[in-house]
Design a protein around this motif. Structure first.
Motif, PDB file in Angstrom:
ATOM      1  N   GLY A  46       2.079   1.852  -3.445  1.00  0.00           N
ATOM      2  CA  GLY A  46       1.055   2.488  -4.259  1.00  0.00           C
ATOM      3  C   GLY A  46       0.900   3.957  -3.937  1.00  0.00           C
ATOM      4  O   GLY A  46       0.693   4.786  -4.838  1.00  0.00           O
ATOM      5  N   ASP A  59      -2.298  -1.555  -5.798  1.00  0.00           N
ATOM      6  CA  ASP A  59      -3.550  -1.513  -5.061  1.00  0.00           C
ATOM      7  C   ASP A  59      -4.316  -2.821  -5.202  1.00  0.00           C
ATOM      8  O   ASP A  59      -4.932  -3.286  -4.244  1.00  0.00           O
ATOM      9  N   ASP A 101      -5.333   1.815   3.198  1.00  0.00           N
ATOM     10  CA  ASP A 101      -5.544   1.597   1.773  1.00  0.00           C
ATOM     11  C   ASP A 101      -6.500   2.641   1.193  1.00  0.00           C
ATOM     12  O   ASP A 101      -6.298   3.139   0.080  1.00  0.00           O
ATOM     13  N   SER A 102      -7.532   2.990   1.957  1.00  0.00           N
ATOM     14  CA  SER A 102      -8.490   3.986   1.481  1.00  0.00           C
ATOM     15  C   SER A 102      -7.840   5.362   1.350  1.00  0.00           C
ATOM     16  O   SER A 102      -8.076   6.079   0.366  1.00  0.00           O
ATOM     17  N   SER A 136      -3.697   8.387  -4.755  1.00  0.00           N
ATOM     18  CA  SER A 136      -3.286   7.813  -6.038  1.00  0.00           C
ATOM     19  C   SER A 136      -4.359   7.917  -7.102  1.00  0.00           C
ATOM     20  O   SER A 136      -4.054   8.114  -8.284  1.00  0.00           O
ATOM     21  N   PHE A 137      -5.640   7.767  -6.714  1.00  0.00           N
ATOM     22  CA  PHE A 137      -6.717   7.717  -7.696  1.00  0.00           C
ATOM     23  C   PHE A 137      -7.682   8.889  -7.592  1.00  0.00           C
ATOM     24  O   PHE A 137      -8.640   8.954  -8.368  1.00  0.00           O
ATOM     25  N   THR A 180       0.825  -1.205   0.000  1.00  0.00           N
ATOM     26  CA  THR A 180       0.000   0.000   0.000  1.00  0.00           C
ATOM     27  C   THR A 180       0.859   1.256   0.000  1.00  0.00           C
ATOM     28  O   THR A 180       0.555   2.237  -0.685  1.00  0.00           O
ATOM     29  N   ASP A 195      -5.591   5.332  -1.643  1.00  0.00           N
ATOM     30  CA  ASP A 195      -6.381   5.399  -2.869  1.00  0.00           C
ATOM     31  C   ASP A 195      -6.811   6.830  -3.171  1.00  0.00           C
ATOM     32  O   ASP A 195      -6.880   7.231  -4.340  1.00  0.00           O
ATOM     33  N   MET A 224      -2.183   1.377  -9.492  1.00  0.00           N
ATOM     34  CA  MET A 224      -3.309   0.458  -9.676  1.00  0.00           C
ATOM     35  C   MET A 224      -2.880  -0.992  -9.449  1.00  0.00           C
ATOM     36  O   MET A 224      -3.575  -1.769  -8.782  1.00  0.00           O
ATOM     37  N   LEU A 269     -15.062   6.652  -2.422  1.00  0.00           N
ATOM     38  CA  LEU A 269     -14.364   5.849  -1.423  1.00  0.00           C
ATOM     39  C   LEU A 269     -15.120   5.821  -0.103  1.00  0.00           C
ATOM     40  O   LEU A 269     -15.185   4.782   0.568  1.00  0.00           O
ATOM     41  N   SER A 304     -12.715   3.910  -8.322  1.00  0.00           N
ATOM     42  CA  SER A 304     -11.731   4.991  -8.477  1.00  0.00           C
ATOM     43  C   SER A 304     -10.482   4.549  -9.243  1.00  0.00           C
ATOM     44  O   SER A 304      -9.947   5.347 -10.026  1.00  0.00           O
ATOM     45  N   PRO A 305      -9.954   3.317  -9.081  1.00  0.00           N
ATOM     46  CA  PRO A 305      -8.809   2.930  -9.917  1.00  0.00           C
ATOM     47  C   PRO A 305      -9.139   2.910 -11.401  1.00  0.00           C
ATOM     48  O   PRO A 305      -8.307   3.297 -12.237  1.00  0.00           O
TER      49      PRO A 305
END
Length: 262
Positions: free
Chosen positions: A32, A62, A83-84, A90-91, A29, A87, A59, A133, A153-154
């Protein structure tokens, strides 16, 4: 008396569970998160191909960290929250800033209104990723594992990254191209906030048996992508993003046809 108290505290510490985090999934994570952050840095420096590839790497990591956590039984509440947040960077933020650096600054050359619409579209995408998310985290128990509610989102980030990759590779420029790119970013954000159903492909496990003939699809997909990678990846995003509205439209039209035939 003081010694007894110290011994009592030591016994409580021995009996209490140790605090810590699992290394491997959170390391993925973090990787990412680094890729998403580096995408922002590359976009600020004007390296848009590198920025797009960094989002693709994010991605991949993730998708890998969740599978590793489940396979090694190292899933935790900390890992889910981390992770959220990763994200979102990243996304959510990275694609919005990449879009801003790629097109919004140049849109302002055609007028202040174009520039304002551009950065508002980038903000819409970032806000939509945050809403997406948050909704996923709160409705995770109620959701069907086979489908996503709204564009993930990815996948939305892949669409923005492939769009930037495509335009920079083939030198697509001009007002029409910039407006189309900003429109794609805004539409990706709206699809994330929508209630359209998208296949999640989570029901396909690595240990699942498949027919031998289906294995041919893997080299065929690789060959198709290798011919024109930017075009193919962007076409895959358009196909997947369009599947949600198309499926919704067909489901709404089917009951009407049945009532007419009856």
């Amino acid at each position: 008396m003081q010694v007894d108290g110290e011994q009592g505290n030591e016994s409580e510490q021995v009996g209490s569970p140790r605090k810590g985090i699992y290394l491997l999934p959170n390391l993925l994570t973090t990787g990412g998160l680094f890729a998403g952050f580096y995408s922002i840095v590359a976009a600020i420096d004007g390296n848009f191909n590198v920025a797009a590839w960094s989002i693709f790497i994010a991605m991949f990591l993730d998708g890998l960290d969740g599978r590793v956590a489940r396979m090694t039984s190292t899933a935790s509440d900390f890992g889910k929250e981390f992770d959220s947040l990763a994200d979102m960077v990243s996304f959510g933020l990275a694609p919005a800033i990449v879009t801003y650096q790629w097109g919004v600054e140049r849109l302002s050359e055609y007028g202040a209104v174009w520039g304002r619409l551009g950065w508002l579209a980038a903000f819409l995408y970032a806000a939509a990723a945050a809403f997406r998310l948050a909704r996923f985290n709160t409705n995770v128990v109620l959701q069907d594992r086979r489908y996503f509610q709204g564009l993930a989102s990815p996948a939305a980030a892949a669409g923005v990254a492939s769009m930037v990759w495509l335009t920079t590779t083939y030198g697509i420029d001009g007002l029409f191209a910039l407006v189309a790119g900003i429109a794609i970013t805004a539409v990706a954000g709206l699809l994330m906030m929508s209630r359209f159903s998208y296949l999640s492909f989570k029901d396909i496990g690595p240990g699942q048996r498949v027919r031998f003939g289906k294995l041919l699809l893997i080299p065929l997909v690789i060959i198709v992508i290798a011919i024109e990678p930017p075009v193919t990846v962007f076409a895959l995003f358009v196909t997947y993003a369009s599947s949600g509205p198309i499926t919704w439209f067909l489901r709404r039209r089917r009951p009407r046809q049945e009532t007419v035939t009856e």
